[in-house]
Design a protein around this motif. Structure first.
Motif, PDB file in Angstrom:
ATOM      1  N   ASP A  70       0.048   0.414 -15.512  1.00 35.77           N
ATOM      2  CA  ASP A  70       1.248  -0.419 -15.682  1.00 35.77           C
ATOM      3  C   ASP A  70       2.003  -0.579 -14.368  1.00 35.77           C
ATOM      4  OD1 ASP A  70       0.633  -0.662 -18.375  1.00 35.77           O
ATOM      5  OD2 ASP A  70       2.122   0.831 -19.026  1.00 35.77           O
ATOM      6  N   THR A  71       2.144   0.513 -13.645  1.00 33.68           N
ATOM      7  CA  THR A  71       2.875   0.474 -12.378  1.00 33.68           C
ATOM      8  C   THR A  71       2.133  -0.364 -11.342  1.00 33.68           C
ATOM      9  OG1 THR A  71       3.794   2.654 -12.866  1.00 33.68           O
ATOM     10  CG2 THR A  71       3.996   1.879 -10.611  1.00 33.68           C
ATOM     11  N   THR A  72       0.813  -0.216 -11.259  1.00 37.32           N
ATOM     12  CA  THR A  72       0.049  -1.007 -10.288  1.00 37.32           C
ATOM     13  C   THR A  72       0.097  -2.489 -10.647  1.00 37.32           C
ATOM     14  OG1 THR A  72      -2.034  -0.549 -11.447  1.00 37.32           O
ATOM     15  CG2 THR A  72      -1.499   0.840  -9.562  1.00 37.32           C
ATOM     16  N   ASN A  73       0.061  -2.805 -11.943  1.00 33.47           N
ATOM     17  CA  ASN A  73       0.188  -4.205 -12.353  1.00 33.47           C
ATOM     18  C   ASN A  73       1.549  -4.775 -11.976  1.00 33.47           C
ATOM     19  OD1 ASN A  73      -2.394  -4.549 -13.370  1.00 33.47           O
ATOM     20  ND2 ASN A  73      -1.833  -3.873 -15.417  1.00 33.47           N
ATOM     21  N   GLU A  74       2.600  -3.973 -12.138  1.00 36.43           N
ATOM     22  CA  GLU A  74       3.932  -4.406 -11.725  1.00 36.43           C
ATOM     23  C   GLU A  74       3.972  -4.662 -10.224  1.00 36.43           C
ATOM     24  OE1 GLU A  74       7.047  -1.721 -12.976  1.00 36.43           O
ATOM     25  OE2 GLU A  74       6.267  -1.675 -15.027  1.00 36.43           O
ATOM     26  N   LEU A  75       3.339  -3.783  -9.456  1.00 32.58           N
ATOM     27  CA  LEU A  75       3.297  -3.963  -8.000  1.00 32.58           C
ATOM     28  C   LEU A  75       2.553  -5.239  -7.611  1.00 32.58           C
ATOM     29  CD1 LEU A  75       2.580  -0.431  -6.476  1.00 32.58           C
ATOM     30  CD2 LEU A  75       4.588  -1.864  -6.105  1.00 32.58           C
ATOM     31  N   LEU A  76       1.456  -5.518  -8.287  1.00 28.18           N
ATOM     32  CA  LEU A  76       0.686  -6.731  -7.990  1.00 28.18           C
ATOM     33  C   LEU A  76       1.485  -7.995  -8.291  1.00 28.18           C
ATOM     34  CD1 LEU A  76      -2.845  -5.706  -9.281  1.00 28.18           C
ATOM     35  CD2 LEU A  76      -2.193  -6.172  -6.902  1.00 28.18           C
ATOM     36  N   GLU A  77       2.355  -7.933  -9.279  1.00 27.06           N
ATOM     37  CA  GLU A  77       3.165  -9.090  -9.674  1.00 27.06           C
ATOM     38  C   GLU A  77       4.458  -9.213  -8.868  1.00 27.06           C
ATOM     39  OE1 GLU A  77       2.356 -11.546 -11.824  1.00 27.06           O
ATOM     40  OE2 GLU A  77       0.393 -10.604 -12.111  1.00 27.06           O
ATOM     41  N   ALA A  78       4.833  -8.155  -8.138  1.00 26.57           N
ATOM     42  CA  ALA A  78       6.073  -8.186  -7.354  1.00 26.57           C
ATOM     43  C   ALA A  78       5.965  -9.246  -6.257  1.00 26.57           C
ATOM     44  CB  ALA A  78       6.339  -6.814  -6.739  1.00 26.57           C
ATOM     45  N   GLU A  79       7.095  -9.923  -6.003  1.00 26.04           N
ATOM     46  CA  GLU A  79       7.123 -10.991  -5.019  1.00 26.04           C
ATOM     47  C   GLU A  79       7.797 -10.554  -3.726  1.00 26.04           C
ATOM     48  OE1 GLU A  79       7.222 -15.076  -7.623  1.00 26.04           O
ATOM     49  OE2 GLU A  79       9.149 -14.169  -7.095  1.00 26.04           O
TER      50      GLU A  79
ATOM     51  N   ALA B 280       1.963   8.912 -10.863  1.00 24.99           N
ATOM     52  CA  ALA B 280       1.245   9.073 -12.133  1.00 24.99           C
ATOM     53  C   ALA B 280      -0.224   9.363 -11.830  1.00 24.99           C
ATOM     54  CB  ALA B 280       1.367   7.797 -12.963  1.00 24.99           C
ATOM     55  N   GLU B 281      -0.882   9.984 -12.778  1.00 23.05           N
ATOM     56  CA  GLU B 281      -2.304  10.288 -12.613  1.00 23.05           C
ATOM     57  C   GLU B 281      -3.098   8.981 -12.602  1.00 23.05           C
ATOM     58  OE1 GLU B 281      -5.708  12.647 -15.072  1.00 23.05           O
ATOM     59  OE2 GLU B 281      -3.721  13.571 -14.932  1.00 23.05           O
ATOM     60  N   LYS B 282      -3.968   8.868 -11.608  1.00 17.24           N
ATOM     61  CA  LYS B 282      -4.756   7.646 -11.474  1.00 17.24           C
ATOM     62  C   LYS B 282      -5.550   7.389 -12.755  1.00 17.24           C
ATOM     63  CE  LYS B 282      -7.493   5.177  -8.157  1.00 17.24           C
ATOM     64  NZ  LYS B 282      -8.100   5.163  -6.855  1.00 17.24           N
ATOM     65  N   ASP B 283      -5.599   6.126 -13.128  1.00 15.29           N
ATOM     66  CA  ASP B 283      -6.287   5.650 -14.334  1.00 15.29           C
ATOM     67  C   ASP B 283      -5.526   5.958 -15.625  1.00 15.29           C
ATOM     68  OD1 ASP B 283      -8.319   4.475 -12.849  1.00 15.29           O
ATOM     69  OD2 ASP B 283      -9.533   6.292 -12.872  1.00 15.29           O
TER      70      ASP B 283
ATOM     71  N   LEU C 205       0.825  -1.222   0.000  1.00 23.59           N
ATOM     72  CA  LEU C 205       0.000   0.000   0.000  1.00 23.59           C
ATOM     73  C   LEU C 205       0.852   1.261   0.000  1.00 23.59           C
ATOM     74  CD1 LEU C 205      -3.037  -0.596   2.388  1.00 23.59           C
ATOM     75  CD2 LEU C 205      -3.032  -0.361  -0.091  1.00 23.59           C
ATOM     76  N   GLU C 206       1.939   1.218   0.740  1.00 19.05           N
ATOM     77  CA  GLU C 206       2.841   2.367   0.781  1.00 19.05           C
ATOM     78  C   GLU C 206       3.392   2.666  -0.617  1.00 19.05           C
ATOM     79  OE1 GLU C 206       7.102   3.159   2.803  1.00 19.05           O
ATOM     80  OE2 GLU C 206       5.533   2.472   4.188  1.00 19.05           O
ATOM     81  N   GLU C 207       3.799   1.625  -1.309  1.00 14.23           N
ATOM     82  CA  GLU C 207       4.302   1.797  -2.682  1.00 14.23           C
ATOM     83  C   GLU C 207       3.182   2.257  -3.613  1.00 14.23           C
ATOM     84  OE1 GLU C 207       7.400   1.606  -4.081  1.00 14.23           O
ATOM     85  OE2 GLU C 207       8.074   1.510  -1.999  1.00 14.23           O
ATOM     86  N   LEU C 208       2.013   1.675  -3.461  1.00 10.69           N
ATOM     87  CA  LEU C 208       0.868   2.041  -4.306  1.00 10.69           C
ATOM     88  C   LEU C 208       0.517   3.514  -4.127  1.00 10.69           C
ATOM     89  CD1 LEU C 208      -1.332   0.917  -6.250  1.00 10.69           C
ATOM     90  CD2 LEU C 208      -2.739   0.523  -4.219  1.00 10.69           C
ATOM     91  N   ASN C 209       0.512   3.956  -2.888  1.00  6.72           N
ATOM     92  CA  ASN C 209       0.189   5.357  -2.605  1.00  6.72           C
ATOM     93  C   ASN C 209       1.277   6.311  -3.066  1.00  6.72           C
ATOM     94  OD1 ASN C 209      -2.302   4.720  -1.469  1.00  6.72           O
ATOM     95  ND2 ASN C 209      -1.425   4.449   0.564  1.00  6.72           N
TER      96      ASN C 209
END
Length: 114
Positions: A65-74, A56-59, A48-52
Motif C-alpha cells: 500500500d505504501t509503495t503504491n502511494e509513493l508511485l502515485e505521489a506527484e 513495514a516488512e517487504k511484501d 528511492l529515499e522514501e521507498l528505502n
C-alpha cells in the motif's frame, strides 16, 4: 509540470532504452532529453529515499500500500520542452513521439490565433 513517480520512472527507463538503441536524434532533442533526465533522476533519488525508509516488512500489505502511494505521489518538475518539428526531417517510429510526448511543445493548429 506535475508528474507521478511512476511516470518519472517510466520516462527514465524510456530515455535509457533510447540511449541503448543508439537512435540518432537531432542535437537539440538529445540535449533536451539529457536536461530532463537529470531533473527526473533528482526526483527519482527522492522517491528511492522514501521507498528505502518504509518500515513495514517487504511484501506485506502495508508495504504494498505504501509503495503504491509513493508511485502515485506527484512532483513538480521543470521539464524543458522541444519542438516536435525537429523530428519531422526523418521517419521515426511513432513510439518515439509517445516516449517524448511530455516534453514536446504543442504545435498550434492552422488557422488558430496564438
Amino acid at each position: 509540470m506535475k508528474l507521478k513517480n511512476k511516470e518519472i520512472i517510466a520516462a527514465i527507463d524510456n530515455f535509457e532504452n533510447l540511449n541503448k538503441a543508439g537512435l540518432k536524434l537531432p542535437g537539440r532533442v538529445g540535449f533536451t532529453i539529457k536536461q530532463n533526465k537529470k531533473k527526473l533522476l533528482a526526483e527519482y533519488r527522492d522517491y528511492l529515499e522514501e521507498l528505502n525508509g518504509i518500515e513495514a516488512e517487504k511484501d506485506s500489505q502495508e508495504w504494498k500500500d505504501t509503495t503504491n502511494e509513493l508511485l502515485e505521489a506527484e512532483s513538480e518538475v521543470a521539464i524543458a520542452k522541444v519542438s516536435p518539428e525537429l523530428l519531422f526531417d526523418q521517419d521515426y517510429e511513432p513510439i518515439l513521439f509517445d516516449i517524448l510526448d511530455f516534453m514536446l511543445e504543442e504545435i498550434p493548429e492552422e488557422g488558430s490565433a496564438e
